[in-house]
Design an enzyme around this catalytic site. Sequence first.
Site, PDB file in Angstrom:
ATOM      1  N   TYR A  30      11.312  19.836  13.980  1.00  0.00           N
ATOM      2  CA  TYR A  30      11.425  19.500  12.560  1.00  0.00           C
ATOM      3  C   TYR A  30      12.810  18.938  12.256  1.00  0.00           C
ATOM      4  CZ  TYR A  30      11.247  20.263   7.471  1.00  0.00           C
ATOM      5  OH  TYR A  30      11.273  20.100   6.099  1.00  0.00           O
ATOM      6  N   SER A  46      16.721  19.130   5.308  1.00  0.00           N
ATOM      7  CA  SER A  46      16.730  20.588   5.418  1.00  0.00           C
ATOM      8  C   SER A  46      18.041  21.023   6.067  1.00  0.00           C
ATOM      9  CB  SER A  46      15.550  21.046   6.269  1.00  0.00           C
ATOM     10  OG  SER A  46      15.713  22.378   6.691  1.00  0.00           O
ATOM     11  N   SER A  47      18.445  22.248   5.767  1.00  0.00           N
ATOM     12  CA  SER A  47      19.677  22.767   6.367  1.00  0.00           C
ATOM     13  C   SER A  47      19.545  22.970   7.867  1.00  0.00           C
ATOM     14  CB  SER A  47      20.079  24.088   5.700  1.00  0.00           C
ATOM     15  OG  SER A  47      19.064  25.066   5.892  1.00  0.00           O
ATOM     16  N   CYS A  48      18.311  22.926   8.400  1.00  0.00           N
ATOM     17  CA  CYS A  48      18.127  23.126   9.844  1.00  0.00           C
ATOM     18  C   CYS A  48      18.615  21.927  10.652  1.00  0.00           C
ATOM     19  CB  CYS A  48      16.668  23.411  10.168  1.00  0.00           C
ATOM     20  SG  CYS A  48      15.566  21.996  10.001  1.00  0.00           S
ATOM     21  N   LYS A  86      14.030  15.258  10.670  1.00  0.00           N
ATOM     22  CA  LYS A  86      14.820  15.147   9.450  1.00  0.00           C
ATOM     23  C   LYS A  86      16.127  14.381   9.694  1.00  0.00           C
ATOM     24  CE  LYS A  86      12.196  17.022   6.399  1.00  0.00           C
ATOM     25  NZ  LYS A  86      11.695  16.213   5.262  1.00  0.00           N
TER      26      LYS A  86
END
Length: 312
Positions: free
Chosen positions: A137, A108-110, A141
């Site tokens: 999260y 994810s871009s987070c 990742k």
Amino acid sequence: MFDLSGKSVYVAGHRGMVGAALVRRLKGEASRILISDRCTDLREQAAVRGWFAEHRPDVVVVAAAKVGGILANDSYPAEFLYDNLMIEANLVEAAHRYGTEKLLFLGSSCIYPKMAPQPMREEALLTGPLEPTNEWYAIAKIAGIKLCQAYRRQYGRDFISAMPTNLYGPGDNYDLEKSHVLPALIRKAHEAKKAGADSITIWGSGTPLREFLHVDDLADACVFLLKTYSGEEHVNVGSGKEIAIGDLADMVAQVIGFNGMVKRDPTKPDGTPRKLMDSGRLQAMGWRPSIPLEDGIARAYRDFLAGDVRGA
């Protein structure tokens, strides 16, 4: 070039928006698609190893994850960290143990620091503090990326990672309390049109810039990477285009046929002013998205009307 034809491909997380898009896309590759049933708890090592021992997939795509918005991340930090760590660790280890030829992990871009320079390049990973509202999260990742790198270095496994931008499309979540901005706008405009309302209201000034990618484009990029990429570094997957939230709301209203006003509520927070990923590495490999945003919104609205949604 990695040939997918004739390969057995396990899509972990096939019920989600991304997993379902991957299943649709892989049907055009002459692959044998494998899915696990609901009784296979991917957080349990024995269950995952048992499934792999029986099916022995040639290719694995890790699209399974516990996901949610800011409120969910803040309310259930242990679950977001533990569940996602267990899912990815069990799948990566089982893929290694049972001889999977290729694995693609989706992040994810987070994963990028809160204050990462824009557009965010792959090299920005681990260069600063994360956004606190989704750090649980994000940490999971990041661990998934590092797992793939570690198994590649130690065991020579062809395990790769890709980081998608903001996604939308079939199977999206339209629950106004849990959905992301684009499906929320679609639902708001649709309900306002049905009710004959003269306006809808969006949070903030409408000036923050965001990037969006149709989930079918992501699935196509994943197949492209499985076929052509074998490297340790993760790869950003985005459209390379950004749009102000206010302009996005106007576009959604036009597509749906809502003719009322789109009002801004400046008392509500704007969030990060800009969030754009640099997808230059992927574009240099020869892949680009094919679904323009306005066309993608029209497709998403048709899916919404057909009931191919969650939370509506």
